[in-house]
Design an enzyme around this catalytic site. Structure first.
Site, PDB file in Angstrom:
ATOM      1  N   SER A   7     -16.863  87.553  21.083  1.00 13.64           N
ATOM      2  CA  SER A   7     -16.293  87.038  19.708  1.00 13.64           C
ATOM      3  C   SER A   7     -15.325  85.801  19.742  1.00 13.64           C
ATOM      4  O   SER A   7     -14.316  86.234  19.990  1.00 13.64           O
ATOM      5  CB  SER A   7     -16.070  87.695  18.890  1.00 13.64           C
ATOM      6  OG  SER A   7     -15.046  87.336  18.049  1.00 13.64           O
ATOM      7  N   HIS A  32     -20.996  85.598  19.714  1.00 12.22           N
ATOM      8  CA  HIS A  32     -21.376  86.138  18.318  1.00 12.22           C
ATOM      9  C   HIS A  32     -19.430  85.624  17.401  1.00 12.22           C
ATOM     10  O   HIS A  32     -18.389  85.376  17.607  1.00 12.22           O
ATOM     11  CB  HIS A  32     -20.535  87.978  19.015  1.00 12.22           C
ATOM     12  CG  HIS A  32     -19.737  88.918  17.490  1.00 12.22           C
ATOM     13  ND1 HIS A  32     -20.997  89.416  17.196  1.00 12.22           N
ATOM     14  CD2 HIS A  32     -18.973  88.690  17.180  1.00 12.22           C
ATOM     15  CE1 HIS A  32     -20.433  90.215  16.412  1.00 12.22           C
ATOM     16  NE2 HIS A  32     -19.655  90.157  15.848  1.00 12.22           N
ATOM     17  N   ASP A  34     -17.813  85.665  14.392  1.00 13.12           N
ATOM     18  CA  ASP A  34     -17.584  86.549  12.812  1.00 13.12           C
ATOM     19  C   ASP A  34     -17.152  85.543  11.756  1.00 13.12           C
ATOM     20  O   ASP A  34     -15.953  85.305  11.909  1.00 13.12           O
ATOM     21  CB  ASP A  34     -16.315  87.791  13.608  1.00 13.12           C
ATOM     22  CG  ASP A  34     -16.515  87.723  14.682  1.00 13.12           C
ATOM     23  OD1 ASP A  34     -16.937  89.646  14.151  1.00 13.12           O
ATOM     24  OD2 ASP A  34     -16.393  88.284  15.587  1.00 13.12           O
ATOM     25  N   MET A  36     -15.573  85.990   7.972  1.00 14.51           N
ATOM     26  CA  MET A  36     -15.136  87.101   7.163  1.00 14.51           C
ATOM     27  C   MET A  36     -14.400  86.530   5.816  1.00 14.51           C
ATOM     28  O   MET A  36     -14.072  84.925   5.868  1.00 14.51           O
ATOM     29  CB  MET A  36     -13.885  87.470   7.911  1.00 14.51           C
ATOM     30  CG  MET A  36     -13.911  88.401   8.799  1.00 14.51           C
ATOM     31  SD  MET A  36     -12.633  88.300   9.546  1.00 14.51           S
ATOM     32  CE  MET A  36     -13.083  88.873  10.853  1.00 14.51           C
ATOM     33  N   HIS A  65     -21.707  87.701  12.329  1.00 14.56           N
ATOM     34  CA  HIS A  65     -21.531  88.947  11.794  1.00 14.56           C
ATOM     35  C   HIS A  65     -21.001  88.847  10.795  1.00 14.56           C
ATOM     36  O   HIS A  65     -20.257  88.048  10.281  1.00 14.56           O
ATOM     37  CB  HIS A  65     -20.625  89.987  12.590  1.00 14.56           C
ATOM     38  CG  HIS A  65     -19.958  90.882  12.463  1.00 14.56           C
ATOM     39  ND1 HIS A  65     -19.137  92.062  13.487  1.00 14.56           N
ATOM     40  CD2 HIS A  65     -20.057  91.737  11.452  1.00 14.56           C
ATOM     41  CE1 HIS A  65     -18.820  93.006  12.480  1.00 14.56           C
ATOM     42  NE2 HIS A  65     -19.488  92.281  11.306  1.00 14.56           N
ATOM     43  N   MET A  67     -19.527  89.403   8.213  1.00 19.58           N
ATOM     44  CA  MET A  67     -18.451  90.401   6.992  1.00 19.58           C
ATOM     45  C   MET A  67     -18.075  89.889   5.391  1.00 19.58           C
ATOM     46  O   MET A  67     -17.077  89.472   5.627  1.00 19.58           O
ATOM     47  CB  MET A  67     -16.731  90.661   7.828  1.00 19.58           C
ATOM     48  CG  MET A  67     -17.258  91.553   8.884  1.00 19.58           C
ATOM     49  SD  MET A  67     -16.215  91.226  10.505  1.00 19.58           S
ATOM     50  CE  MET A  67     -16.367  90.190  11.382  1.00 19.58           C
ATOM     51  N   MET A 136     -19.589  99.168  15.020  1.00 22.13           N
ATOM     52  CA  MET A 136     -18.239  98.877  14.586  1.00 22.13           C
ATOM     53  C   MET A 136     -17.590 100.133  15.028  1.00 22.13           C
ATOM     54  O   MET A 136     -17.507 101.159  14.758  1.00 22.13           O
ATOM     55  CB  MET A 136     -17.882  98.315  13.188  1.00 22.13           C
ATOM     56  CG  MET A 136     -18.870  97.009  12.744  1.00 22.13           C
ATOM     57  SD  MET A 136     -17.712  95.612  12.919  1.00 22.13           S
ATOM     58  CE  MET A 136     -16.446  95.786  13.626  1.00 22.13           C
ATOM     59  N   ASP A 174     -18.644  96.932  18.779  1.00 25.38           N
ATOM     60  CA  ASP A 174     -18.381  95.727  18.356  1.00 25.38           C
ATOM     61  C   ASP A 174     -16.846  96.004  18.573  1.00 25.38           C
ATOM     62  O   ASP A 174     -16.430  96.700  16.696  1.00 25.38           O
ATOM     63  CB  ASP A 174     -18.752  94.818  17.723  1.00 25.38           C
ATOM     64  CG  ASP A 174     -18.252  93.670  16.455  1.00 25.38           C
ATOM     65  OD1 ASP A 174     -16.949  93.575  17.569  1.00 25.38           O
ATOM     66  OD2 ASP A 174     -18.070  92.853  15.239  1.00 25.38           O
ATOM     67  N   GLY A 175     -15.749  95.980  18.640  1.00 24.28           N
ATOM     68  CA  GLY A 175     -14.433  95.988  18.272  1.00 24.28           C
ATOM     69  C   GLY A 175     -13.582  96.985  19.494  1.00 24.28           C
ATOM     70  O   GLY A 175     -14.155  98.094  19.941  1.00 24.28           O
ATOM     71  N   SER A 197     -11.151  89.738  22.099  1.00 26.52           N
ATOM     72  CA  SER A 197      -9.521  89.465  22.615  1.00 26.52           C
ATOM     73  C   SER A 197      -9.496  89.482  23.896  1.00 26.52           C
ATOM     74  O   SER A 197      -8.916  88.924  24.866  1.00 26.52           O
ATOM     75  CB  SER A 197      -8.281  90.289  22.196  1.00 26.52           C
ATOM     76  OG  SER A 197      -9.075  91.667  22.718  1.00 26.52           O
TER      77      SER A 197
HETATM   78  C1  DX5 Z   1     -14.267  93.004  14.026  1.00 25.30           C
HETATM   79  C2  DX5 Z   1     -14.691  91.335  15.137  1.00 25.30           C
HETATM   80  C3  DX5 Z   1     -14.913  92.113  15.815  1.00 25.30           C
HETATM   81  C4  DX5 Z   1     -13.615  90.993  17.491  1.00 25.30           C
HETATM   82  C5  DX5 Z   1     -13.677  91.179  17.958  1.00 25.30           C
HETATM   83  O1  DX5 Z   1     -13.810  92.764  12.594  1.00 25.30           O
HETATM   84  O2  DX5 Z   1     -15.963  91.896  14.043  1.00 25.30           O
HETATM   85  O3  DX5 Z   1     -15.464  91.053  16.306  1.00 25.30           O
HETATM   86  O4  DX5 Z   1     -13.509  89.888  17.039  1.00 25.30           O
HETATM   87  O5  DX5 Z   1     -12.726  92.068  19.126  1.00 25.30           O
HETATM   88  P1  DX5 Z   1     -11.571  92.859  20.236  1.00 25.30           P
HETATM   89  O6  DX5 Z   1     -13.074  92.519  20.974  1.00 25.30           O
HETATM   90  O7  DX5 Z   1     -10.727  91.932  20.853  1.00 25.30           O
HETATM   91  O8  DX5 Z   1     -11.965  93.857  18.953  1.00 25.30           O
HETATM   92 ZN    ZN Z   2     -17.812  91.013  14.722  1.00 25.19          ZN
END
Ligand code: DX5
Ligand code: ZN
Length: 222
Positions: A7, A32, A34, A36, A65, A67, A136, A174-175, A197
């Protein structure tokens, strides 16, 4: 074959091209992305223009993804920007079946995503029409959170439904996934593993990518 989807949310945004090259050269198959909006989740990240700029520099599968509220308003922008997979949240789509059809008509693969508290029952009507289900295991919004084990239990249930009904969707987690909890994660039967991360937050994203891929191989040859 298990697939790694780092991600980009945890990457250094001042040098995204270089950051994604590191993981692509190390063998990551998916990126991936993200997106938002500050409404559906309490954070703002990036949108279609950033994805479009990166598309020229990468051959990885772009796994977007979304959101965001009202995703159907923006699907075309993301398809044009070069998304391969468009993942929408069940919680944002009152007419989920229509939204999935819209994604397909734009030439993308469709994914449906569920937050930790959303039960599988809510997505049953689209399981025969999506290419991916994203489970998630943290509340969406931020990288670096702790995996919620309860949410992970939905993965083997989904895989059971897939087998029983002869369906084809892949399952993505994911997460909160890290090298430390990876064995447990892989034991759920999941196909695609998002890691933010744990990859881009590592000292060397390339080495972290290789470590994940090596762990996948070892798990599969066990
Ligand atoms: C959170 C995201 C994830 C996030 C994952 O809302 O959808 O994709 O970046 O990060 P880690 O692997 O650090 O939980
Ligand atoms: Zn994500």
């Amino acid at each position: 074959m298990k697939i790694l989807a780092p991600s980009m949310l945890s990457a250094d945004f001042s040098q995204l091209k270089e950051e994604i090259a590191k993981i692509e050269n190390a063998g990551a198959q998916y990126l991936h992305l993200d997106v938002m909006d500050g409404h559906f989740v309490p954070n703002i990240s990036f949108g279609a223009p950033v994805i479009k700029s990166l598309r020229k520099h990468s051959n990885m599968v772009f796994d977007v993804h979304l959101m965001i509220e009202n995703p159907e308003k923006y699907l075309e922008d993301f398809a044009k920007a070069g998304a391969d997979i468009l993942n929408v949240h069940q919680e944002t789509c009152p007419e989920l079946e229509k939204t999935v059809d819209m994604i397909h008509s734009l030439g993308c693969k469709a994914g449906v995503t569920i937050k930790p508290d959303t039960p599988i029952e809510k997505i049953l009507p689209v399981l025969d029409n999506v290419e991916m289900v994203l489970v998630m295991t943290v509340y969406p919004g931020f990288s670096g959170q702790k995996l919620i084990p309860e949410a992970m239990k939905k993965i083997p249930e989904l895989i059971k439904i897939r087998e029983e009904k002869g369906l084809k969707f892949t399952v993505q987690i994911d997460g909160g996934v890290s090298l430390k909890n990876l064995t447990e994660v892989l034991e759920t039967g999941v196909d695609i593993i998002v890691a933010g991360s744990a990859v881009f937050g590592a000292e060397s994203p390339a080495d972290a990518t290789k470590d994940f891929l090596k762990a996948f191989e070892e798990f599969e040859n066990k």
